[in-house]
Design a protein around this motif. Structure first.
Motif, PDB file in Angstrom:
ATOM      1  N   GLU A  46      -6.009  -2.693  -9.969  1.00 38.49           N
ATOM      2  CA  GLU A  46      -5.501  -3.929  -9.291  1.00 38.49           C
ATOM      3  C   GLU A  46      -6.319  -4.604  -8.171  1.00 38.49           C
ATOM      4  OE1 GLU A  46      -2.493  -6.032 -10.054  1.00 38.49           O
ATOM      5  OE2 GLU A  46      -2.833  -4.327 -11.710  1.00 38.49           O
ATOM      6  N   GLY A  47      -7.589  -3.939  -7.859  1.00 36.47           N
ATOM      7  CA  GLY A  47      -8.661  -4.246  -7.018  1.00 36.47           C
ATOM      8  C   GLY A  47      -8.632  -3.677  -5.735  1.00 36.47           C
ATOM      9  N   LEU A  48      -7.718  -2.727  -5.441  1.00 39.63           N
ATOM     10  CA  LEU A  48      -7.807  -2.139  -4.272  1.00 39.63           C
ATOM     11  C   LEU A  48      -8.356  -0.765  -4.186  1.00 39.63           C
ATOM     12  CD1 LEU A  48      -6.700  -2.106  -1.149  1.00 39.63           C
ATOM     13  CD2 LEU A  48      -4.482  -1.178  -1.787  1.00 39.63           C
ATOM     14  N   LEU A  49      -9.229  -0.532  -3.202  1.00 41.58           N
ATOM     15  CA  LEU A  49      -9.649   0.762  -3.134  1.00 41.58           C
ATOM     16  C   LEU A  49      -8.928   1.679  -1.977  1.00 41.58           C
ATOM     17  CD1 LEU A  49     -12.033   2.870  -3.713  1.00 41.58           C
ATOM     18  CD2 LEU A  49     -13.461   1.795  -2.100  1.00 41.58           C
ATOM     19  N   MET A  61      -8.320   2.703   4.549  1.00 43.62           N
ATOM     20  CA  MET A  61      -9.241   2.654   5.656  1.00 43.62           C
ATOM     21  C   MET A  61     -10.167   1.349   5.330  1.00 43.62           C
ATOM     22  SD  MET A  61     -11.052   6.647   5.573  1.00 43.62           S
ATOM     23  CE  MET A  61     -12.339   6.175   4.482  1.00 43.62           C
ATOM     24  N   PRO A  62      -9.562   0.382   5.484  1.00 45.42           N
ATOM     25  CA  PRO A  62     -10.174  -0.991   5.447  1.00 45.42           C
ATOM     26  C   PRO A  62     -11.216  -1.280   6.501  1.00 45.42           C
ATOM     27  CG  PRO A  62      -8.030  -1.231   6.383  1.00 45.42           C
ATOM     28  CD  PRO A  62      -8.224   0.116   6.135  1.00 45.42           C
ATOM     29  N   ARG A  73      -3.004  -9.190   1.017  1.00 41.56           N
ATOM     30  CA  ARG A  73      -3.482  -9.043  -0.232  1.00 41.56           C
ATOM     31  C   ARG A  73      -3.218  -7.178  -0.540  1.00 41.56           C
ATOM     32  NH1 ARG A  73      -8.454  -9.172  -3.350  1.00 41.56           N
ATOM     33  NH2 ARG A  73      -7.973  -8.806  -5.489  1.00 41.56           N
ATOM     34  N   ALA A  74      -3.834  -6.482   0.239  1.00 34.53           N
ATOM     35  CA  ALA A  74      -3.924  -5.128  -0.113  1.00 34.53           C
ATOM     36  C   ALA A  74      -2.352  -4.775   0.011  1.00 34.53           C
ATOM     37  CB  ALA A  74      -4.635  -4.267   0.821  1.00 34.53           C
ATOM     38  N   GLU A  76       0.372  -6.303  -0.652  1.00 37.80           N
ATOM     39  CA  GLU A  76       1.100  -6.758  -2.120  1.00 37.80           C
ATOM     40  C   GLU A  76       0.811  -6.123  -3.184  1.00 37.80           C
ATOM     41  OE1 GLU A  76      -0.265 -10.866  -2.310  1.00 37.80           O
ATOM     42  OE2 GLU A  76       0.839 -11.330  -0.386  1.00 37.80           O
ATOM     43  N   ILE A  77      -0.448  -5.271  -3.071  1.00 39.90           N
ATOM     44  CA  ILE A  77      -1.095  -4.506  -4.147  1.00 39.90           C
ATOM     45  C   ILE A  77      -0.250  -3.294  -4.039  1.00 39.90           C
ATOM     46  CG2 ILE A  77      -2.806  -3.184  -5.202  1.00 39.90           C
ATOM     47  CD1 ILE A  77      -4.771  -5.561  -4.641  1.00 39.90           C
ATOM     48  N   ILE A  78      -0.038  -2.498  -3.102  1.00 37.52           N
ATOM     49  CA  ILE A  78       0.579  -1.322  -2.659  1.00 37.52           C
ATOM     50  C   ILE A  78       1.883  -1.549  -2.889  1.00 37.52           C
ATOM     51  CG2 ILE A  78       1.340   0.489  -1.070  1.00 37.52           C
ATOM     52  CD1 ILE A  78      -1.527  -0.313   0.345  1.00 37.52           C
ATOM     53  N   ASP A  79       2.657  -2.685  -2.818  1.00 38.62           N
ATOM     54  CA  ASP A  79       4.023  -2.998  -2.921  1.00 38.62           C
ATOM     55  C   ASP A  79       4.101  -2.896  -4.564  1.00 38.62           C
ATOM     56  OD1 ASP A  79       6.672  -3.702  -2.548  1.00 38.62           O
ATOM     57  OD2 ASP A  79       6.126  -5.733  -2.384  1.00 38.62           O
ATOM     58  N   ARG A  80       3.539  -3.736  -5.054  1.00 32.29           N
ATOM     59  CA  ARG A  80       3.651  -3.685  -6.861  1.00 32.29           C
ATOM     60  C   ARG A  80       3.327  -2.220  -7.529  1.00 32.29           C
ATOM     61  NH1 ARG A  80       0.259  -8.359  -6.574  1.00 32.29           N
ATOM     62  NH2 ARG A  80      -1.354  -7.066  -7.343  1.00 32.29           N
TER      63      ARG A  80
END
Length: 91
Positions: A46-49, A61-62, A73-74, A76-80
């Motif tokens: 989903e585009g999140l490292l 570790m952003p 956005r990060a 939201e990705i983790i939520d999905r």
């Protein structure tokens, strides 16, 4: 503080989150099952490292230059991703 509030909101929605640990921008999401490797894989798709520090922990570790929009956005990705895992692992 912003990221901590967003992650706490995430933990309130996902029963598989057992604990949140962190300070500043370095956070670990402790899960109630061995799903961190799958979560990392799905986040990457989903585009999140992110990375898994153990089978039950997902680490974030952003960079210090991250914006609130990027943090949103990060999260939201983790939520999905956690929703997919809780539903049986399918997207």
């Amino acid at each position: 503080e912003y990221l901590e509030r967003r992650l706490q909101s995430l933990a309130d929605r996902h029963p598989m989150i057992k604990e949140l640990r962190g300070k500043g921008l370095l956070w670990a999401i402790e899960l109630d099952r061995d799903a961190a490797e799958e979560a990392v894989r799905l986040c990457l798709e989903e585009g999140l490292l992110a990375n898994n520090v153990k089978p039950t922990a997902l680490r974030l570790m952003p960079p210090l230059t991250i914006t609130e929009e990027e943090l949103d956005r990060a999260v939201e990705i983790i939520d999905r991703v956690l929703g997919w895992i809780e539903a049986g692992g399918s997207k």
